[in-house]
Design a protein around this motif. Structure first.
Motif, short mmCIF file in Angstrom:
data_model
loop_
_atom_site.label_atom_id
_atom_site.label_comp_id
_atom_site.label_asym_id
_atom_site.label_seq_id
_atom_site.Cartn_x
_atom_site.Cartn_y
_atom_site.Cartn_z
N ASP A 277 -14.66 20.49 -11.74
CA ASP A 277 -13.35 21.33 -11.28
C ASP A 277 -12.64 20.85 -10.72
O ASP A 277 -12.52 20.04 -9.68
N CYS A 278 -11.37 20.63 -11.00
CA CYS A 278 -9.85 20.56 -10.00
C CYS A 278 -9.99 20.95 -8.98
O CYS A 278 -9.40 20.51 -7.71
N ASP A 279 -10.48 21.73 -8.82
CA ASP A 279 -10.89 23.00 -7.09
C ASP A 279 -11.34 21.61 -6.18
O ASP A 279 -11.62 23.03 -5.10
N THR A 280 -12.24 20.77 -6.76
CA THR A 280 -13.10 20.76 -5.49
C THR A 280 -12.78 18.61 -5.00
O THR A 280 -13.76 18.07 -4.50
N ARG A 281 -11.36 18.81 -4.91
CA ARG A 281 -11.24 17.73 -4.61
C ARG A 281 -11.14 17.79 -3.99
O ARG A 281 -10.76 18.50 -2.91
N ILE A 282 -11.22 16.59 -2.86
CA ILE A 282 -11.79 16.79 -0.92
C ILE A 282 -10.87 15.64 -0.78
O ILE A 282 -10.25 15.88 0.58
N ASP A 283 -10.87 14.61 -0.90
CA ASP A 283 -9.34 13.15 -0.67
C ASP A 283 -8.14 12.64 -1.14
O ASP A 283 -8.42 13.63 -1.89
N HIS A 284 -7.46 12.19 -0.69
CA HIS A 284 -6.22 11.33 -1.13
C HIS A 284 -6.66 9.90 -0.66
O HIS A 284 -6.53 9.99 0.52
N ALA A 285 -5.85 9.29 -1.70
CA ALA A 285 -6.58 7.97 -1.08
C ALA A 285 -5.53 6.48 -1.39
O ALA A 285 -5.26 6.97 -3.14
N LYS A 286 -4.89 5.43 -1.29
CA LYS A 286 -4.62 4.46 -1.57
C LYS A 286 -5.39 4.05 -2.68
O LYS A 286 -6.26 3.66 -1.49
N GLY A 287 -5.03 3.87 -3.74
CA GLY A 287 -6.20 2.95 -4.86
C GLY A 287 -6.13 1.61 -4.48
O GLY A 287 -7.02 0.55 -4.63
N GLY A 288 -4.91 1.01 -4.23
CA GLY A 288 -5.05 -0.19 -4.59
C GLY A 288 -3.17 -0.63 -5.19
O GLY A 288 -2.04 0.49 -5.55
N TYR A 289 -2.56 -2.06 -5.26
CA TYR A 289 -2.14 -2.44 -5.63
C TYR A 289 -2.42 -3.94 -7.48
O TYR A 289 -2.87 -4.08 -7.09
N LYS A 290 -1.56 -2.63 -8.11
CA LYS A 290 -1.99 -3.78 -9.16
C LYS A 290 -0.87 -5.49 -9.47
O LYS A 290 0.26 -5.39 -9.07
N LYS A 291 -1.54 -5.98 -10.61
CA LYS A 291 -1.46 -7.30 -10.20
C LYS A 291 -0.61 -7.64 -11.50
O LYS A 291 -0.57 -6.65 -12.51
N HIS A 292 0.07 -9.88 -11.59
CA HIS A 292 0.39 -9.89 -12.36
C HIS A 292 1.49 -8.70 -13.40
O HIS A 292 1.56 -8.56 -14.27
N LEU A 293 2.34 -8.49 -12.39
CA LEU A 293 3.51 -7.97 -12.77
C LEU A 293 4.41 -8.39 -13.11
O LEU A 293 5.09 -8.47 -14.06
N LEU A 294 4.47 -9.94 -12.58
CA LEU A 294 6.23 -10.74 -13.23
C LEU A 294 5.82 -11.55 -14.29
O LEU A 294 4.96 -11.81 -14.60
N THR A 295 7.10 -11.59 -14.99
CA THR A 295 6.56 -13.06 -15.82
C THR A 295 6.55 -14.10 -15.33
O THR A 295 6.81 -14.28 -14.41
N THR A 296 6.48 -15.12 -16.29
CA THR A 296 6.46 -16.93 -15.69
C THR A 296 7.58 -16.93 -14.87
O THR A 296 8.12 -17.87 -13.94
N THR A 297 8.75 -16.48 -15.50
CA THR A 297 9.70 -17.08 -15.08
C THR A 297 10.86 -16.34 -13.96
O THR A 297 11.52 -17.02 -12.42
N GLU A 298 9.81 -15.12 -13.88
CA GLU A 298 10.66 -14.45 -12.97
C GLU A 298 9.41 -14.49 -11.15
O GLU A 298 9.68 -14.87 -10.30
N SER A 299 7.99 -15.04 -11.35
CA SER A 299 7.14 -15.36 -10.90
C SER A 299 7.90 -16.46 -10.01
O SER A 299 7.33 -16.54 -8.76
N MET A 300 8.42 -16.96 -10.88
CA MET A 300 8.61 -18.81 -9.88
C MET A 300 10.48 -18.41 -8.84
O MET A 300 11.11 -19.06 -7.61
N LEU A 301 10.56 -17.29 -9.02
CA LEU A 301 11.98 -16.76 -8.08
C LEU A 301 11.37 -16.50 -6.93
O LEU A 301 12.13 -15.92 -5.84
#
Length: 584
Positions: A277-301
């Motif tokens: 159930d939803c009320d069994t939540r015990i903590d909060h944490a950072k999961g991570g960072y997603k990758k491959h966010l830029l286009t090829t042109t953007e990554s060059m910048l």
């Protein structure tokens, strides 16, 4: 009155499209009549289903047209969640968005060779106002520098939008001041420095991001606020599950657990565990960072050579400032449109805001200042750094072991002999700490509402770093709730001192720039200053105190800078009392 005008304008705009929608409706009726025999062969369910689809299509088209007519209402990321802002607050948000609007490249998606090249760009020191040649600068005057941006082809850029930082400094004098950058939107930038000390002064101009890179960052902020993701663990007995969480999650993927704050409507959701159930939540944490966010042109910048890269001078890069020969003073800054909040001299911060700056060099001086005070610090790790500094500097402070996780808190330190209490608690989600127990997840505004306040109470707030990946309206909404709570606190206890620590620049690389760029921080910082302007609160300008110093930029500034922040903070906690003039 305003809402009536807006409604009238909306109706007037929509009325222009009424004939179009009537034509669609009549076309549908004609189609039905011409195909009545075919429809008779369908069962009732098929007929109703088809009509329902046509109705939904017309409704969708109408909503899309209304969104186009009123783009300011077409908010980006889950902005519909939370309490509805008042008319005044909605107007304020629109003003804030306009005030931080950034120039865009004339042609979007330019290749790297047409973007800003810091190695080819340059700056030129302009002659002083008093003399036609490069001399004659005096304390109390100003220095102006012109920056010329060029692309990788060696050609002058014809549009603005580059993100520049600048400072004037003297390493031998331990002096430094931030410069104000003015974008002329044609590839030229003026930088203005107040001249606040006599002696050598060297100009430093840095390209943080090109205008083309800023355009990519803006796209990420609006389209990919999920690039940092969060998670929560659920547990019941020996059964445990972990699901993804965020300010907003698509509800069509799986059921959601709703953890929206009941007092303010601040949203937070997690995917519902399959077994628990939803009320069994015990903590909060950072999961991570997603990758491959830029286009090829953007990554060059986002190459390391183009991030926080120095821009060289053509001609001289340093001047000698002479002592004033007129009735000028080292703190005269009224001629500046936006004067700096202060400057460094001999390694110490000298505010230009009117406060008498004191230096608390010994633990005993800090104890005397904080005697009888309760100091509550709320926010991210940049204000936790204040707690750690004071706790380490003052031996009389004894930290209570609350069995809190390292770097998470809450933390508590007391000096029972002098009746001093220091308390730190992190702000509520979104927060990228490793793991925070759900029992310790508290929103700042709710904590403020629980304080009685008074002359013995000091509140320090620093809420900015963990909002850099979200659209600005998310940050505006959070600050709006905090500001309301601050106003309530000051109304019931006017003697309470409230201190707000601003954002600060930090070390960047190609990856960090996509999540914590100084451009994101500068935008949030401008919003923070505007929203707390006019309130009886103290702003500690961490941005300028970091930028003006000789140390490299770090998210958690070095101790020299923190010490100056603490000295400024304590100078307001226990200000120097003005001596009364003796009567004759």
């Amino acid at each position: 009155m305003l809402s009536g005008i807006l409604a009238h304008t909306m109706v007037a705009n929509v009325s222009r499209y009424v004939p179009f929608f009537l034509f669609l409706a009549l076309s549908a009726i004609v189609f039905l009549l011409r195909n009545i025999h075919t429809l008779e062969k369908w069962n009732c369910f098929q007929t109703v289903s088809t009509l329902s689809q046509w109705h939904n299509s017309l409704s969708t088209a109408l909503r899309q047209h209304l969104a186009l007519l009123h783009p300011e209402h077409n908010q980006t990321y889950c902005a519909h969640l939370g309490q509805e802002p008042s008319v005044e607050e909605a107007l304020e948000e629109r003003y804030l968005q306009q005030s931080i609007a950034w120039p865009e490249p004339a042609v979007p998606g330019l290749p790297l060779r047409q973007s800003s090249d810091p190695s080819r760009s340059y700056f030129v020191i302009q002659p002083s106002a008093e003399c036609s040649d490069l001399s004659g600068w005096e304390v109390g005057g100003q220095l102006e520098v012109m920056v010329h941006m060029q692309n990788f082809l060696g050609k002058a850029k014809r549009h603005g939008g580059d993100f520049l930082l600048a400072r004037l400094h003297s390493q031998e004098l331990g002096a430094g001041v931030a410069g104000r950058v003015v974008d002329h939107r044609d590839g030229l930038y003026s930088v203005v420095f107040p001249l606040l000390w006599a002696g050598p002064a060297q100009v430093e101009v840095t390209l943080v991001h090109s205008s083309e890179a800023v355009a990519a960052l803006r796209r990420l902020r609006e389209e990919r606020p999920d690039r940092v993701y969060f998670k929560s663990q659920y547990r019941s007995g020996f059964l445990s599950e972990t699901t993804m969480c965020n300010l907003c999650l698509p509800a069509n993927q799986q059921p959601l657990c709703n953890y929206t704050d009941p007092h303010t409507g601040e949203p937070w959701y997690c995917y519902k565990p399959k077994m628990l159930d939803c009320d069994t939540r015990i903590d909060h944490a950072k999961g991570g960072y997603k990758k491959h966010l830029l286009t090829t042109t953007e990554s060059m910048l986002f190459m390391s050579s183009t991030i926080k890269a120095p821009i060289k001078a053509v001609g001289m890069e340093a001047i000698t400032v002479l002592p004033t020969t007129e009735n000028k003073t080292a703190t005269r800054t009224d001629w500046l449109k936006t004067p700096p909040s202060g400057y460094y001299y001999q390694g110490s911060w000298r505010p230009l805001t009117g406060v008498h700056m004191q230096q608390f060099k010994s633990p005993s001086s800090v104890v005397q200042c904080l005697k009888g005070k309760m100091v509550y610090m709320y926010g991210d790790s940049t204000v936790r750094q204040w707690f750690e500094y004071l706790n380490a500097f003052v031996p009389e402070l004894k930290e209570f072991n609350l069995h809190s996780l390292k770097n998470v808190g809450p933390f508590l330190a007391v000096d029972s002999d002098h009746n001093i209490m220091l308390h730190y608690r992190c702000h509520g989600p979104p927060i990228r700490f490793s793991t925070v127990p759900t029992s310790e997840l508290r929103y700042v505004f709710n904590e403020l509402d629980g304080l009685p306040g008074g002359g013995d109470t000091v509140v320090v707030l620093s809420v900015w770093s963990h909002f850099s990946t979200f659209p600005v309206e998310v940050y505006v909404r959070r600050l709006r709730h905090i500001r309301r709570a601050v106003v309530r606190l000051l109304d019931r206890a006017p003697g309470t001192l409230v201190v707000v620590r601003s954002a600060n620049p930090q070390k960047l690389d190609p990856e960090v720039s996509l999540y914590n760029s100084d451009w994101f921080s500068a935008q949030l910082d401008a919003v923070l200053r505007a929203m707390f302007k006019g309130l009886n609160v103290l702003l500690v300008d961490a941005w300028e105190m970091t930028l003006a110093h000789q140390h490299p930029h770090l998210l958690h500034p070095p101790e020299d800078i923190v010490r100056n922040m603490i000295d400024l903070f304590l100078s307001h906690v226990c200000p120097v009392k003005k001596k009364k003039k003796k009567k004759n």
